[in-house]
Design a protein around this motif. Structure first.
Motif, PDB file in Angstrom:
ATOM      1  N   MET A  91       0.840  -1.203   0.000  1.00  0.00           N
ATOM      2  CA  MET A  91       0.000   0.000   0.000  1.00  0.00           C
ATOM      3  C   MET A  91       0.867   1.242   0.000  1.00  0.00           C
ATOM      4  N   GLY A  92       0.458   2.241  -0.784  1.00  0.00           N
ATOM      5  CA  GLY A  92       1.135   3.528  -0.766  1.00  0.00           C
ATOM      6  C   GLY A  92       0.512   4.449   0.282  1.00  0.00           C
ATOM      7  N   TRP A  93       1.157   5.558   0.531  1.00  0.00           N
ATOM      8  CA  TRP A  93       0.654   6.543   1.497  1.00  0.00           C
ATOM      9  C   TRP A  93       0.975   7.944   0.992  1.00  0.00           C
ATOM     10  N   VAL A  94      -0.011   8.827   1.012  1.00  0.00           N
ATOM     11  CA  VAL A  94       0.161  10.212   0.579  1.00  0.00           C
ATOM     12  C   VAL A  94      -0.326  11.113   1.718  1.00  0.00           C
ATOM     13  N   PRO A  95       0.465  12.088   2.114  1.00  0.00           N
ATOM     14  CA  PRO A  95       0.034  12.955   3.223  1.00  0.00           C
ATOM     15  C   PRO A  95      -1.180  13.793   2.856  1.00  0.00           C
ATOM     16  N   TRP A  96      -1.811  14.366   3.890  1.00  0.00           N
ATOM     17  CA  TRP A  96      -3.013  15.174   3.679  1.00  0.00           C
ATOM     18  C   TRP A  96      -2.781  16.277   2.655  1.00  0.00           C
ATOM     19  N   GLN A  97      -3.728  16.380   1.765  1.00  0.00           N
ATOM     20  CA  GLN A  97      -3.762  17.498   0.831  1.00  0.00           C
ATOM     21  C   GLN A  97      -5.198  17.678   0.378  1.00  0.00           C
ATOM     22  N   ILE A 125       1.702  -1.709  -6.037  1.00  0.00           N
ATOM     23  CA  ILE A 125       0.857  -1.554  -4.848  1.00  0.00           C
ATOM     24  C   ILE A 125      -0.612  -1.783  -5.216  1.00  0.00           C
ATOM     25  N   ARG A 126      -1.410  -2.134  -4.201  1.00  0.00           N
ATOM     26  CA  ARG A 126      -2.816  -2.431  -4.430  1.00  0.00           C
ATOM     27  C   ARG A 126      -3.728  -1.256  -4.086  1.00  0.00           C
ATOM     28  N   GLY A 127      -3.156  -0.207  -3.506  1.00  0.00           N
ATOM     29  CA  GLY A 127      -3.973   0.935  -3.128  1.00  0.00           C
ATOM     30  C   GLY A 127      -3.135   2.000  -2.448  1.00  0.00           C
ATOM     31  N   ILE A 128      -3.770   3.092  -2.097  1.00  0.00           N
ATOM     32  CA  ILE A 128      -3.086   4.224  -1.458  1.00  0.00           C
ATOM     33  C   ILE A 128      -3.949   4.751  -0.321  1.00  0.00           C
ATOM     34  N   VAL A 129      -3.319   4.981   0.835  1.00  0.00           N
ATOM     35  CA  VAL A 129      -3.982   5.644   1.952  1.00  0.00           C
ATOM     36  C   VAL A 129      -3.717   7.140   1.839  1.00  0.00           C
ATOM     37  N   LEU A 185      -9.243   6.331   1.256  1.00  0.00           N
ATOM     38  CA  LEU A 185      -8.608   5.195   0.612  1.00  0.00           C
ATOM     39  C   LEU A 185      -8.841   5.199  -0.893  1.00  0.00           C
ATOM     40  N   PHE A 186      -7.788   4.813  -1.654  1.00  0.00           N
ATOM     41  CA  PHE A 186      -7.908   4.514  -3.079  1.00  0.00           C
ATOM     42  C   PHE A 186      -7.498   3.067  -3.305  1.00  0.00           C
ATOM     43  N   THR A 187      -8.363   2.318  -3.987  1.00  0.00           N
ATOM     44  CA  THR A 187      -8.047   0.941  -4.371  1.00  0.00           C
ATOM     45  C   THR A 187      -8.490   0.738  -5.810  1.00  0.00           C
ATOM     46  N   TRP A 188      -8.030  -0.359  -6.432  1.00  0.00           N
ATOM     47  CA  TRP A 188      -8.326  -0.545  -7.852  1.00  0.00           C
ATOM     48  C   TRP A 188      -8.264  -2.003  -8.251  1.00  0.00           C
ATOM     49  N   GLY A 189      -8.609  -2.260  -9.518  1.00  0.00           N
ATOM     50  CA  GLY A 189      -8.552  -3.608 -10.062  1.00  0.00           C
ATOM     51  C   GLY A 189      -8.751  -3.586 -11.560  1.00  0.00           C
ATOM     52  N   ASP A 190      -8.406  -4.703 -12.212  1.00  0.00           N
ATOM     53  CA  ASP A 190      -8.565  -4.789 -13.665  1.00  0.00           C
ATOM     54  C   ASP A 190     -10.019  -5.006 -14.074  1.00  0.00           C
ATOM     55  N   THR A 191     -10.813  -5.602 -13.166  1.00  0.00           N
ATOM     56  CA  THR A 191     -12.243  -5.784 -13.413  1.00  0.00           C
ATOM     57  C   THR A 191     -13.016  -5.171 -12.240  1.00  0.00           C
ATOM     58  N   SER A 192     -14.293  -5.012 -12.456  1.00  0.00           N
ATOM     59  CA  SER A 192     -15.120  -4.448 -11.388  1.00  0.00           C
ATOM     60  C   SER A 192     -15.086  -5.346 -10.161  1.00  0.00           C
ATOM     61  N   TYR A 193     -15.132  -6.651 -10.387  1.00  0.00           N
ATOM     62  CA  TYR A 193     -15.110  -7.587  -9.258  1.00  0.00           C
ATOM     63  C   TYR A 193     -13.772  -7.537  -8.530  1.00  0.00           C
ATOM     64  N   GLU A 194     -12.675  -7.525  -9.274  1.00  0.00           N
ATOM     65  CA  GLU A 194     -11.353  -7.473  -8.633  1.00  0.00           C
ATOM     66  C   GLU A 194     -11.195  -6.204  -7.801  1.00  0.00           C
ATOM     67  N   CYS A 195     -11.728  -5.116  -8.320  1.00  0.00           N
ATOM     68  CA  CYS A 195     -11.670  -3.855  -7.593  1.00  0.00           C
ATOM     69  C   CYS A 195     -12.476  -3.952  -6.297  1.00  0.00           C
ATOM     70  N   ASN A 205     -10.722  -6.191  -3.786  1.00  0.00           N
ATOM     71  CA  ASN A 205      -9.537  -5.493  -3.281  1.00  0.00           C
ATOM     72  C   ASN A 205      -9.932  -4.481  -2.206  1.00  0.00           C
ATOM     73  N   SER A 206     -11.000  -3.726  -2.474  1.00  0.00           N
ATOM     74  CA  SER A 206     -11.465  -2.741  -1.494  1.00  0.00           C
ATOM     75  C   SER A 206     -11.868  -3.413  -0.191  1.00  0.00           C
ATOM     76  N   LEU A 207     -12.645  -4.484  -0.295  1.00  0.00           N
ATOM     77  CA  LEU A 207     -13.090  -5.180   0.918  1.00  0.00           C
ATOM     78  C   LEU A 207     -11.914  -5.750   1.703  1.00  0.00           C
ATOM     79  N   GLU A 208     -10.971  -6.347   1.003  1.00  0.00           N
ATOM     80  CA  GLU A 208      -9.829  -6.952   1.691  1.00  0.00           C
ATOM     81  C   GLU A 208      -8.986  -5.906   2.415  1.00  0.00           C
ATOM     82  N   VAL A 209      -8.743  -4.775   1.775  1.00  0.00           N
ATOM     83  CA  VAL A 209      -7.944  -3.716   2.398  1.00  0.00           C
ATOM     84  C   VAL A 209      -8.654  -3.171   3.646  1.00  0.00           C
TER      85      VAL A 209
END
Length: 701
Positions: A171-177, A197-201, A207-217, A220-224
């Motif tokens: 997972m990535g991390w980006v400070p407040w902006q 990475i599978r997502g960014i805090v 949170l940002f998460t993603w996937g190649d298909t709607s289901y994978e996305c 991924n969101s639920l798991e994170v």
């Protein structure tokens, strides 16, 4: 699927393969489906919070070339209820080309206007400020969510370290902006620096998460989210308590609700010093654990961290200093204790505004609190309508969960006041507020209607709701009430059993109105029955039931509602549904006509007495409302038919012919008369409106 459901303890796995099969290969429809099931779980994101997207290949209508198009939730939408009408479709390449003209943080507002030059779908909703956050990332499906657990991680003092501890290098991390084009560039850079990475805090945000298909996305969101939730759960278990433990014990639920109902109209009046507000009350376990805790005094003034939270709840709540065992029966004494607290809150908000404002900042908005905390009792919220105030309550509960998790991890941090102000008074946010549709005539008002299970009462409730009011439907028939409420959308209406011959029943129904909406602005006494008999056939029972329902019922409804309206200090309306028969003498009508005349004169007496409180009292006189009126069912219709020498079937035409306009009068016509008095004729009191098609012998003057 069962194994997947069991895999998730802290979020709901709602993916349904049967529904997906029905959708087929339509990627936009799958993206909307994913959005809706994510939005159905308030632990994942709240109403109006977060946004989702997908990218597809489409034909350019001008060149015929294949182009990538991003479909993303538009401005002001809600992923839980998102439809095609609520999304924007943009050329991805054009959106990314905006990097060539971006002039830095001072250029953010201009960039939002340039999103329109990237529109592919001409039916697009206005693109939101978060559009570049999705467009500058390369993934086909992206979720930007505000889960309580993730914001707890994002708002923890050592958020970046905790992110690493939970997810390692995945997972990535980006400070407040502040959201905007530059934040999209930061996400793009984070991904470039951390490929795979599978997502960014997002610090203090979400949170940002993603996937190649709607289901994978989706997975991924639920798991994170599940991983963050388990981490927090373990931290809380290690600590053994949250919020420093409990400082006070809650009152029993019945006592909490009683105190809340007593206090609501006073709070509503104070919160409505600038604009009338609608209320909401919550005393869930999550709320009580927080408001009764040792750390409430420290955490509440810090305010919320996530922008989606404080935009709806204000930066911090008002915590009442009333003791949970306080006697609230003396309204004047309680008001004297509350007024200084409200004035101090307004002054503190004004100081916040004046300290942080800029030359081009919008004017200061309503300085009253949105969230009010009463330790030992519960949490109140106030906003312009029921949906907004309920959502504000839900968002503050999200903020409580965030504080709970962040405190378990290390310690909670909130946004600096200037950062919060810059979002709250962002010119783009102000522009969004200015685009809101004009409020309806009865918006922000609560109407209490007796006999609303059907007939005239239901028509009145329908009309008041259609003009913007919240309605409390009351009747003695529970089944009729359930059927009536089913015709309204959420947050519009509630029901209460109310026997108007019983003072305790009236008080209980008013209590429900106060708990649901904060108080009462309009009371319409429509409950009734009719008995048509000759003098010698009229019994004491006939006389008493008409007097009790029509006259005594009106008296007690007015008496108890006046107490509530005076607490609010907002004025009010009381409407009596009487009858032409209170003005006109006719055969076989002594008990009913006398009761209706009593209603009419009582209304005049109340108008004279309550004018000093700005409570207006008026009367609507129906006549001949046969079609759709419950009163004409059974013996009354038979009695009137007999008195006029006709059959029951001939009654509608008979009554239409006898009025000057030759019109059939319906319940909707009576409802329009009520609306005229409460929504248009705002300087009328002590008046009678005849809705009878014109009966010369019933003319008031």
């Amino acid at each position: 699927m069962d194994n997947l459901v069991k895999q998730f303890k802290h979020v709901n796995y709602l993916w349904d393969e049967n529904k997906v099969e029905e959708i087929g290969d339509d990627q936009v429809a799958l993206f909307l489906y994913r959005s809706n099931i994510l939005g159905a779980d308030l632990r994942i994101t709240n109403y109006g919070g977060g946004n989702t997207s997908c990218k597809t290949i489409e034909k350019d209508p001008l060149t015929g070339d294949n182009v990538e198009v991003m479909w993303v939730k538009g401005s002001g939408g809600d992923i839980g209820t998102l439809t095609r009408a609520g999304i924007a479709g943009l050329y991805t390449d054009r959106l990314r080309d905006l990097k060539n003209v971006y002039g830095g943080l001072e250029d953010e507002d201009r960039m939002v206007g340039l999103f329109n030059h990237c529109i592919y779908d001409l039916n697009s909703k206005a693109p939101s400020i978060d559009t570049p956050l999705h467009g500058l990332l390369p993934f086909a499906h992206i979720d930007h969510l505000h889960p309580d657990a993730l914001i707890a991680v994002a708002a923890a003092e050592d958020s970046e370290k905790v992110t690493k501890e939970i997810w390692g290098d995945t997972m990535g991390w980006v400070p407040w902006q502040r959201p905007g084009f530059d934040l999209g560039l930061q996400l793009e850079k984070c991904l470039a620096d951390n490929p795979g990475i599978r997502g960014i805090v997002l610090g203090s945000h979400g949170l940002f998460t993603w996937g190649d298909t709607s289901y994978e996305c989706y997975i991924n969101s639920l798991e994170v989210i599940e991983m963050a939730s388990k981490y927090i759960e373990n931290k809380i278990a290690e600590k053994g308590s949250v919020f420093g433990g409990q400082k006070i014990e809650s009152l029993p639920q019945a006592e909490r609700l009683e105190k809340a109902a007593q206090l609501m109209p006073l709070l509503r009046g104070l919160c409505s010093s600038e604009n009338r507000m609608i209320g909401h009350f919550s005393d869930t376990d999550v709320v009580l654990e927080y408001i009764n805790s040792n750390d409430l005094e420290r955490l509440a003034p810090m305010g919320t961290s996530c922008p989606d939270h404080f935009l709806r709840t204000k930066i911090q709540p008002l915590v009442l200093t009333l003791d949970k065992d306080e006697d609230l029966s003396d309204s004047e004494a309680v008001l004297k204790k509350l007024e200084p607290a409200f004035e101090a809150y307004r002054q503190e908000y004004a100081n916040y505004y004046n300290t942080c404002k800029k030359d081009n900042s919008p004017a200061m908005r309503d300085a009253n609190p949105v969230i009010i905390i009463y330790p030992g009792v519960g949490m109140f919220s106030f906003a312009k309508n029921k949906q907004t105030t309920r959502v504000a309550s839900e968002f503050y509960i999200n903020a409580i969960n965030v504080m709970r998790g962040a405190e378990a991890i290390s310690s909670y941090t909130s946004l600096p006041r200037q950062e919060a102000f810059d979002i709250e008074y962002w010119l783009l946010e102000e522009a969004k507020l200015q685009r809101m549709p004009k409020e309806q005539p009865l918006s922000r008002k609560v109407a209490f209607v007796t006999g609303a299970g059907g007939g005239i009462g239901k028509a009145i409730a329908d009309k008041l709701a259609a003009e913007g009011a919240n309605v409390v439907l009351t009747d003695i028939n529970e089944e009729s009430l359930e059927e009536a409420q089913a015709t309204y959308k959420r947050d519009i209406a509630t029901t209460a059993i109310c026997d108007v011959t019983n003072t305790d029943s009236i008080a209980s129904a008013y209590k429900k109105a106060c708990l649901e909406f904060g108080g009462i602005d309009i009371v319409v006494h429509s409950a009734g029955l009719a008995i048509s008999k000759a003098l010698e056939d009229t019994t004491d029972k006939d006389w008493d039931i008409l007097q009790n329902i029509l006259v005594k019922g009106q008296f007690n409804l007015a008496k108890l509602s006046t107490t509530i309206m005076r607490k609010q200090n907002l004025g009010g309306d009381f409407i009596s549904i009487a009858s032409k028969n209170g003005l006109v003498a006719g055969p076989n009508n002594v008990a009913y006509g006398t009761a209706k005349a009593s209603q009419q004169h009582m209304a005049r007496l109340l108008a004279a007495e309550l004018a000093k409180d700005k409570i207006r009292v008026n009367t609507v006189n129906p006549d001949g409302v046969i079609v759709g009126s419950k009163i004409w069912e059974g013996a009354w219709a038979e009695g009137r038919a007999k008195a006029n020498g006709i059959t029951v079937e001939e009654l509608p035409a008979f009554y239409a012919k006898r009025n000057l306009l030759n019109e059939i009068i319906t319940p909707v016509d009576i409802a329009n008369g009520v609306f005229a008095l409460v929504g248009v004729l705002d300087k009328s009191t002590g008046n009678i409106i005849n809705v009878d098609g014109g009966m010369a012998n019933a003319f008031v003057r």
